[in-house]
Structures are given as structure tokens and as C-alpha cells.
Design a protein around this motif. Structure first.
Motif, mmCIF file in Angstrom:
data_model
loop_
_atom_site.group_PDB
_atom_site.id
_atom_site.type_symbol
_atom_site.label_atom_id
_atom_site.label_comp_id
_atom_site.label_asym_id
_atom_site.label_seq_id
_atom_site.Cartn_x
_atom_site.Cartn_y
_atom_site.Cartn_z
ATOM 1 N N GLU A 1 0.855 -1.451 -0.510
ATOM 2 C CA GLU A 1 -0.619 -0.190 0.137
ATOM 3 C C GLU A 1 0.599 1.956 -0.140
ATOM 4 N N ASP A 2 0.507 2.072 -1.405
ATOM 5 C CA ASP A 2 1.048 3.819 -1.303
ATOM 6 C C ASP A 2 2.849 3.255 -1.165
ATOM 7 N N ASN A 3 3.399 1.852 -1.737
ATOM 8 C CA ASN A 3 4.081 1.559 -1.323
ATOM 9 C C ASN A 3 5.377 2.177 -3.395
ATOM 10 N N THR A 4 5.836 3.242 -3.413
ATOM 11 C CA THR A 4 6.431 3.499 -5.059
ATOM 12 C C THR A 4 7.875 4.249 -4.965
ATOM 13 N N THR A 5 8.098 4.551 -5.768
ATOM 14 C CA THR A 5 9.087 4.811 -5.647
ATOM 15 C C THR A 5 9.061 7.024 -5.120
ATOM 16 N N TRP A 6 8.215 7.428 -5.845
ATOM 17 C CA TRP A 6 8.049 8.426 -5.519
ATOM 18 C C TRP A 6 8.128 8.214 -3.494
ATOM 19 N N THR A 7 6.352 7.830 -3.026
ATOM 20 C CA THR A 7 6.689 7.414 -1.813
ATOM 21 C C THR A 7 8.399 7.040 -0.717
ATOM 22 N N LEU A 8 8.740 6.615 -1.400
ATOM 23 C CA LEU A 8 10.057 6.278 -0.591
ATOM 24 C C LEU A 8 11.012 7.455 -0.554
ATOM 25 N N ILE A 9 10.986 8.110 -2.303
ATOM 26 C CA ILE A 9 11.683 9.487 -2.068
ATOM 27 C C ILE A 9 11.254 10.518 -0.716
ATOM 28 N N GLU A 10 9.552 10.662 -0.606
ATOM 29 C CA GLU A 10 9.545 11.131 0.043
ATOM 30 C C GLU A 10 9.846 11.116 1.291
ATOM 31 N N ASP A 11 10.085 10.184 2.048
ATOM 32 C CA ASP A 11 10.587 9.494 3.415
ATOM 33 C C ASP A 11 12.085 9.403 3.152
ATOM 34 N N ALA B 1 11.922 -12.890 2.679
ATOM 35 C CA ALA B 1 11.923 -14.092 1.345
ATOM 36 C C ALA B 1 10.176 -13.362 0.727
ATOM 37 N N VAL B 2 10.066 -13.159 2.177
ATOM 38 C CA VAL B 2 7.593 -13.193 1.462
ATOM 39 C C VAL B 2 8.144 -11.110 1.428
ATOM 40 N N ALA B 3 8.514 -10.533 1.903
ATOM 41 C CA ALA B 3 8.487 -8.985 1.628
ATOM 42 C C ALA B 3 9.437 -8.729 0.449
ATOM 43 N N PHE B 4 10.455 -9.448 0.195
ATOM 44 C CA PHE B 4 11.296 -9.053 -0.809
ATOM 45 C C PHE B 4 10.515 -9.283 -2.206
ATOM 46 N N ALA B 5 10.342 -10.285 -2.071
ATOM 47 C CA ALA B 5 9.566 -11.078 -3.402
ATOM 48 C C ALA B 5 8.434 -9.663 -4.188
ATOM 49 N N ARG B 6 7.631 -10.144 -3.294
ATOM 50 C CA ARG B 6 5.903 -8.747 -3.397
ATOM 51 C C ARG B 6 6.443 -7.864 -3.603
ATOM 52 N N ILE B 7 7.338 -7.376 -2.772
ATOM 53 C CA ILE B 7 7.511 -5.837 -2.615
ATOM 54 C C ILE B 7 8.553 -5.088 -4.208
ATOM 55 N N GLU B 8 9.434 -6.539 -4.563
ATOM 56 C CA GLU B 8 10.829 -6.446 -5.909
ATOM 57 C C GLU B 8 9.600 -6.602 -6.979
ATOM 58 N N CYS B 9 9.051 -7.700 -7.324
ATOM 59 C CA CYS B 9 7.215 -7.987 -7.656
ATOM 60 C C CYS B 9 7.044 -6.715 -8.638
ATOM 61 N N HIS B 10 6.332 -6.738 -7.437
ATOM 62 C CA HIS B 10 4.963 -5.039 -7.461
ATOM 63 C C HIS B 10 5.994 -3.646 -7.717
ATOM 64 N N PHE B 11 7.547 -3.473 -8.105
ATOM 65 C CA PHE B 11 7.967 -2.577 -8.398
ATOM 66 C C PHE B 11 8.121 -3.187 -9.742
ATOM 67 N N PHE B 12 8.191 -3.887 -9.839
ATOM 68 C CA PHE B 12 8.956 -4.328 -11.485
ATOM 69 C C PHE B 12 8.167 -4.556 -12.289
ATOM 70 N N MET B 13 6.802 -4.679 -11.709
ATOM 71 C CA MET B 13 5.575 -4.893 -13.011
ATOM 72 C C MET B 13 4.936 -3.994 -12.889
ATOM 73 N N ASN B 14 5.291 -2.722 -12.340
ATOM 74 C CA ASN B 14 4.781 -1.030 -12.071
ATOM 75 C C ASN B 14 6.297 -0.153 -13.607
ATOM 76 N N GLY B 15 7.400 -0.923 -13.036
ATOM 77 C CA GLY B 15 8.236 -0.509 -14.086
ATOM 78 C C GLY B 15 8.923 0.561 -13.500
ATOM 79 N N GLY B 16 8.806 0.506 -12.075
ATOM 80 C CA GLY B 16 9.632 1.255 -10.863
ATOM 81 C C GLY B 16 8.677 2.962 -10.832
ATOM 82 N N PHE B 17 7.951 2.333 -11.280
ATOM 83 C CA PHE B 17 6.877 3.555 -10.870
ATOM 84 C C PHE B 17 7.145 5.189 -11.839
#
Length: 330
Positions: free
Chosen positions: A96-106, A238-254
Motif C-alpha cells: 500500500e502506498d509503496n512506490t519510488t516517489w513515496t520512498l523519495i518522500e521518506d 523472502a515474502v517481503a522481498f519478493a512481493r515488493i520487488e515484483c510489485h515495483f517491477f510490474m509497475n516499471g518502477g513507477f
């Protein structure tokens, strides 16, 4: 410096720099965001030292004690944090609300919280992607960039690693990666894994996460599987790593467009930079670092001839430690 050729007989591996001594945080805590996430952070080294922020890989990885050891703890004030959904940040594995841009905000939120005006930004693999994106958005807050295993998060890079390119070098590991996916779905491995990693069946999710993480672990180093980080064997990681990585990659890094980083490289051309790349990096091949260097010729470029992707390979350690020492002089 180009270390693309083997060392001459005069060269000595004993001349290579090693990691700095282990050091413990002098402060840590959780930083609130405007949403559901709480970001775990820690500070290490010298409280009055030169500030830097260290960005972990993935997306979906986590900070670890070794990351503190690329910097002289007597001279640097190091800030590290677990990105959204990662490590000790809460909630774990959340998309949720986990994108390149929210990480930059962090990153900016952490900088303000720590009272830092400008800092050196250090990142490898996905950490290099995030470091570059942050610097492009906030060039006035970046004193220097130290990058390793450059990843521009483009379609060719993703296809290379997840759709058969790297499989030509690691057919045994690729076979294990393909095992959870039926043959009829293997034309889109990322899509097939995304469905399983975001589905409701926890057993299927765990099986997919283990295979996804093992594929990266098996290919990370020229030293073989023994160099695979131990956390890749832990199912929660592994679950956190794979879920988040695949989420970002499927969205082209946003990113709003392909090659967004190189298309906006002019914003960081005046920032001092160091690029360290393993010649035999299979996870993020040399072509991406080469493209970055071509677009940013002012950066110092170091190809380590006897290294792959892992940050702990001796030649990579040497180059990164030398880079952080040089950055002290800015």
C-alpha cells in the motif's frame, strides 16, 4: 579507473582495502509517514561526522550491519533505514502506498528529521536506482553519489533477468526459478509470479517468494551460492522481498517513462559521483552502468574485473571504501 583487465603480476590482492570495523547504532527509531507506514531508521558512526544516507537494495531488501562498514565510523554520520514494507519498518511486506516517489518522500522526511542540510547518498542495485531518482528530484540536497551495481529499471534489464537472458548462464538456477510456474505461463514470468505473490493463498505465496528470492541469491556472486545472504533463506524476508520487488517491477518502477533516469540525468551532472560495477554482474549487467557513465561522464567509473553483483566481493569492497574515503574530501 577501469579494472576490466586482470591485474598485472605486480598487482597484489593484499593491497585491496577491506571493510571498516563493525559498529553499532548510536540512535534508532521509527519515523511516522502520512500513511500507514512507520519507517525504521538508525544512525551509526560519529554523531558530528559528515552525513550520508545508505539505501538498501531490492526493492524489498533491508538494512544490515555490513552496510555500515563501507564508511569510516570515526568520520561519517551514517543514516540507514528500512524502506516501506521492509525489515523492521511497519507493516511488513505492505504494498500500500509503496512506490519510488513515496520512498523519495521518506528519504526527505528522514533528512529533515535528522537536521541534515546535504548528504552523500550511497546505494547499490535497486539502491542505486533510488539514489539516482532521489538526486534528480532533490539535487540541492545531495553532496555526492556513491553507486554500485547500477540498475536503471528499464524493460531490457527486467527481461534479461526475469525472461531468460541470465538463464543462459545459470540454467540450473533458472530451472528452479521456473518450477512453481506451469509451462503455459512461462512466457511472462514476472506476471505469473506477481499473481502468486499478491494472491490470497499463503502457501502459494510462500512457495513463490522462496523461489523468487533463491533465483536472485543464486546469481548474485561469482563466488557461488555460499555468498548468498543468509536472509534469502528466511521465509518472512523472502515474502517481503519478493512481493515488493515484483510489485515495483510490474509497475516499471513507477517511472512516467522508459529510461526516466537517463532522460533526466542533466539534473545531477554537477554532483560528484562514483560508479562501481562488477564486470561479471549478472543481476544488473555492466551495460547499464556503461550507459550511466556515458550520460554522466563527470562521474568516476570503476569496473572491477573479478566481481559480480554482491557488495561483499573483495574488489567491490575495495572500490567502495576508496570512494567513500574520497567523498570525505568534498
Amino acid at each position: 579507473m577501469d579494472r576490466s583487465a586482470p591485474p598485472s603480476p605486480v598487482s597484489s590482492y593484499s593491497a585491496r582495502r577491506g571493510l571498516f570495523p563493525e559498529n553499532e547504532p548510536f540512535a534508532h527509531g521509527w519515523l511516522s509517514t502520512e500513511g500507514p507506514h512507520e519507517i525504521y531508521y538508525e544512525e551509526c558512526g560519529a554523531p558530528s561526522g559528515k552525513p550520508c544516507v545508505i539505501l538498501h537494495g531490492g526493492p524489498g531488501g533491508a538494512i544490515n550491519p555490513t552496510m555500515r562498514r563501507f564508511f569510516d565510523p570515526a568520520k561519517w554520520r551514517m543514516a540507514l533505514f528500512d524502506q516501506r514494507g521492509c525489515g523492521r519498518s511497519r507493516p511488513n511486506a505492505s504494498l500500500e502506498d509503496n512506490t519510488t516517489w513515496t520512498l523519495i518522500e521518506d528519504i526527505e522526511r528522514l533528512r529533515v528529521h535528522l537536521g541534515v542540510e546535504k548528504w552523500t547518498v550511497f546505494g547499490g542495485s535497486w539502491g542505486s536506482t533510488l539514489a539516482l531518482a532521489y538526486a534528480i528530484k532533490h539535487p540541492d540536497r545531495v553532496e555526492a553519489l556513491v553507486l554500485r551495481g547500477v540498475f536503471l529499471l528499464t524493460e531490457p534489464e527486467l527481461k534479461w533477468f526475469y525472461q531468460g537472458g541470465a538463464a543462459m548462464l545459470f540454467p540450473d538456477a533458472w530451472e528452479r526459478f521456473c518450477a512453481p510456474i506451469p509451462p503455459e505461463e512461462r512466457g511472462d514470468m514476472m506476471g505469473a509470479y506477481h499473481r502468486r505473490l499478491t494472491g490470497a493463498d499463503r502457501k502459494v505465496q510462500a512457495e513463490a517468494a522462496a523461489a523468487w528470492s533463491q533465483w536472485e541469491g543464486d546469481t548474485i556472486s561469482i563466488r557461488g551460492p555460499e555468498a548468498r545472504p543468509a536472509k534469502f533463506n528466511e521465509i518472512d524476508f523472502a515474502v517481503a522481498f519478493a512481493r515488493i520487488e515484483c510489485h515495483f517491477f510490474m509497475n516499471g518502477g513507477f517511472f512516467p517513462e522508459e529510461n526516466w533516469i537517463l532522460n533526466n540525468i542533466e539534473a545531477i551532472r554537477r554532483i560528484p559521483g562514483w560508479i562501481v560495477q562488477g564486470r561479471f554482474d549478472v543481476v544488473t549487467p555492466l551495460a547499464s552502468a556503461w550507459a550511466l557513465k556515458s550520460a554522466w561522464p563527470e562521474a568516476q567509473f570503476d569496473i572491477v574485473w573479478d566481481a559480480g553483483h554482491a557488495s561483499t566481493e573483495p574488489g567491490i569492497v575495495d572500490a567502495l571504501v576508496r570512494a567513500t574515503d574520497e567523498a570525505l574530501r568534498l
